[in-house]
Write an enzyme that holds these catalytic residues in place. Structure first.
Site, short mmCIF file in Angstrom:
data_model
loop_
_atom_site.label_atom_id
_atom_site.label_comp_id
_atom_site.label_asym_id
_atom_site.label_seq_id
_atom_site.Cartn_x
_atom_site.Cartn_y
_atom_site.Cartn_z
N VAL A 298 -1.88 112.71 -14.41
CA VAL A 298 -1.60 111.69 -15.43
C VAL A 298 -0.44 112.23 -16.25
O VAL A 298 -0.50 113.33 -16.81
CB VAL A 298 -2.81 111.43 -16.34
N ASN A 501 13.88 124.72 0.28
CA ASN A 501 14.23 125.00 1.67
C ASN A 501 15.74 124.91 1.92
O ASN A 501 16.52 125.51 1.19
CB ASN A 501 13.45 124.10 2.61
N GLY A 552 3.58 120.32 -16.95
CA GLY A 552 3.10 120.24 -18.33
C GLY A 552 3.88 121.11 -19.29
O GLY A 552 4.86 121.77 -18.93
#
Length: 608
Positions: A298, A501, A552
């Site tokens: 979320v 990568n 976050g």
């Protein structure tokens, strides 16, 4: 006498020039011509002459094995250049690892992942220190296109070598099998009359055959990752940083100039918009190694009218309140319905509260469990309401559904909750109800598997004018996205690009140019195994990404990037190069009748 007179005159002259008269006159003349101190004058002269010196060239690459933000091995690439005949370390970059961090994985799976990761990093270090170090020597670090072209050719050759080895191994296995069959000389097997093809098989299905289910497309095989490919992406990004350093400009400005030259964008490279952050607030954990409920992440998105600094502060306030609610579930108020009509369908008293807060995720956010997605969203409304904010006005939500982790291939349906299964068509209807009930959700990431292309088209027509439908799992391999100036993804509003990568800076520039030309939005995202290098933020700003997905507001490797974003905002605002950001949804259903039609912009938030 003549010799003695000459010596005397010399002494007199020396004493005269040691006096103050001539130096004073010289200093007056210099001050008149150059109103600078002698030190500044010499500095200006050195800078002037340096313009005519030989341009810095790459003299050495150094690759080494380092640790990322979660203690996993990854690659660091250092660039050394010859500057004015001296070897000088210019910069370094640390790559993020492509491997996803397993949640509740089996021990043998974790062990295999760790071995693969170590092999990839060790091979990448070897490539950088040997082949790439020799190949790129004496090139100018500002020539990004040439460097990336050589890196691409090198990687292609390595892929071909790998394929050749695999073909040889397969041929050897086939020869061994043929030799074994010739030695055994078994008679050919005849089909058993008890199991004729076709009829008996259909008879066994019984009642299930009377309700035919439309088969789902099988999962596309995962793109193989060539061992050592980190060296390509790491070197390309390190060269870009070196080019910016040599040019004495920030990396985001250097990337914007490269994009301006490479894809000929109309936007001035001096004026930039900041990407809006998708700040992960909650990471919803799996209940078993293979099961994930409908929401993986979320995320909070601040409104465009706020500065980035104000938006981050607002997200932090919500995070503190959510931490308080999740940390004390016994005292937590029951979730409030979004409005009166919808409240009738919600019986908050019978629903159990989400599981209490357990830890900070590797994504740098709160980790929690829940019973269903509506319960989680109502709890978010409660948290915002408690601090005087309103979802949909003061802050928006984005949800990462990670639908590819929900599919039960035996049943051919998505298991959105334990024992609750939905077909791809039913998923489209479910998302429509969810967005109608919670209109403050403005982005759904991976609402379906990339293989369900028909349903992607349906969901975009149904919801494209109300929220962004974003593909992340479908865009994991950037080199496979571009095919003949088109994007090889399902119909969607935009894609999440990750610099991992063999990705090269030139590839990213070209791809974002195509995406913007097709009116897709670009989101640059952090992978699970993130490092402390903050170059991703400069890439997002220089490329003109609409959003940036960093995780976050905890853990150093995440917060470092938010701090870099804040610093860039301050610098652009100071130089008056910051342009206003706008959010517009694509009305896919209307575009099928009328091309290039946009829906209304998001409503502005109420000013405090």
């Amino acid at each position: 006498m003549e010799a003695g007179g000459r010596r005397a005159r010399r002494r007199e002259a020396a004493e005269y020039y040691r006096g103050q008269r001539v130096p004073e006159r010289m200093e007056e003349a210099l001050n008149a011509l150059f109103p600078l101190s002698p030190g500044d004058l010499y500095g200006e002269l050195a800078n002037y002459l340096s313009k005519y010196s030989k341009a810095p060239v790459i003299c050495k690459l150094v690759g080494r094995k380092v640790l990322d933000g979660v203690g996993q091995p990854t690659l660091e690439v250092e660039i050394y250049c010859t500057v004015k005949n001296y070897e000088k370390r210019i910069c370094s970059t640390v790559m993020s690892c492509h491997s996803q961090i397993p949640e509740n994985a089996l021990p043998e799976k974790i062990e295999a992942d760790e071995k693969e990761r170590n092999d990839c990093v060790n091979t990448a270090v070897e490539w950088v220190n040997e082949s790439l170090n020799t190949m790129l020597r004496d090139l100018e670090p500002t020539d990004q296109c040439q460097v990336d072209k050589m890196l691409g050719e090198y990687f292609t050759n390595k892929v071909e070598e790998k394929k050749k080895i695999q073909r040889q191994e397969e041929e050897e296995e086939e020869e061994e099998e043929e030799e074994e069959e010739g030695t055994l000389a078994l008679p050919p097997r005849t089909p058993s009359p008890a199991t004729p093809p076709g009829k008996k098989k259909s008879a066994k299905t019984g009642k299930k055959s009377s309700v035919p289910e439309r088969p789902i497309p099988p999962a596309e095989p995962a793109e193989p990752v060539l061992c050592g490919s980190l060296a390509i992406g790491g070197t390309s990004l390190a060269i870009a940083k070196a080019g910016a350093t040599i040019s004495h400009i920030p990396l985001y400005s250097h990337i914007a100039l490269l994009k301006h030259e490479q894809v000929h964008v109309e936007q001035s490279p001096e004026e930039m918009t900041l990407p809006l952050p998708m700040v992960t607030l909650l990471n919803c954990e799996k209940t078993s190694p293979s099961k994930l409920k409908l929401v993986k992440e979320v995320m909070l998105i601040p409104p465009v009218q706020l500065s980035l600094k104000q938006g981050i502060e607002r997200v932090l306030d919500i995070q503190k309140e959510m931490t308080r609610l999740l940390g004390s579930p016994g005292k937590m108020p029951g979730p409030q319905p979004a409005d009166g009509k919808k409240g009738k369908a919600q019986n908050s008293g019978k629903k159990s509260l989400p599981q209490f807060l357990k830890r900070i995720s590797h994504l740098g956010c709160l980790t929690t469990g829940y019973d269903d997605v509506e319960q989680l969203l109502l709890l978010m409304q409660t948290a915002c309401s408690n601090i005087g904010l309103e979802l949909g006005t003061d802050v928006y939500l984005a949800i990462n559904c990670a639908a590819h982790e929900l599919m039960d291939y035996d049943k051919g349906k998505y298991e959105i909750l334990t024992g609750t299964f939905k077909s791809p068509d039913e998923m489209v209807a479910m998302y429509g109800e969810l967005i109608d009930k919670f209109p403050f959700i403005i982005a759904l990431i991976d609402p379906l598997r990339k293989e369900d292309r028909e349903q992607w088209s349906n969901i975009c027509c149904a919801l494209g004018s109300k929220c962004y439908l974003i593909a992340e799992d479908a865009a994991t391999c950037i080199s496979k996205l571009k095919t003949d100036q088109t994007i090889n993804t399902p119909v969607c509003s935009g894609v999440v690009l990750k610099y991992v990568n063999e990705t090269k800076v030139s590839d990213l520039i070209e791809l974002t140019g195509i995406l913007h030309g097709q009116r897709h939005i670009t989101i640059l995202g952090s992978p699970d195994g993130e490092a402390s290098d903050d170059s991703l933020v400069d890439l997002a700003v220089g490329l003109g990404a609409r959003f940036i997905k960093l995780g976050g507001l905890s853990r150093g490797e995440r917060v470092t990037k938010y701090n870099r974003l804040l610093a860039i905002e301050e610098e652009l605002a100071k130089n008056r190069n910051l342009r206003e950001t706008k959010l517009e949804f694509v009305a896919f259903a209307e575009e099928s009748q009328s091309e290039n039609q946009l829906s209304d912009e998001l409503p502005p938030p109420e000013q405090d």
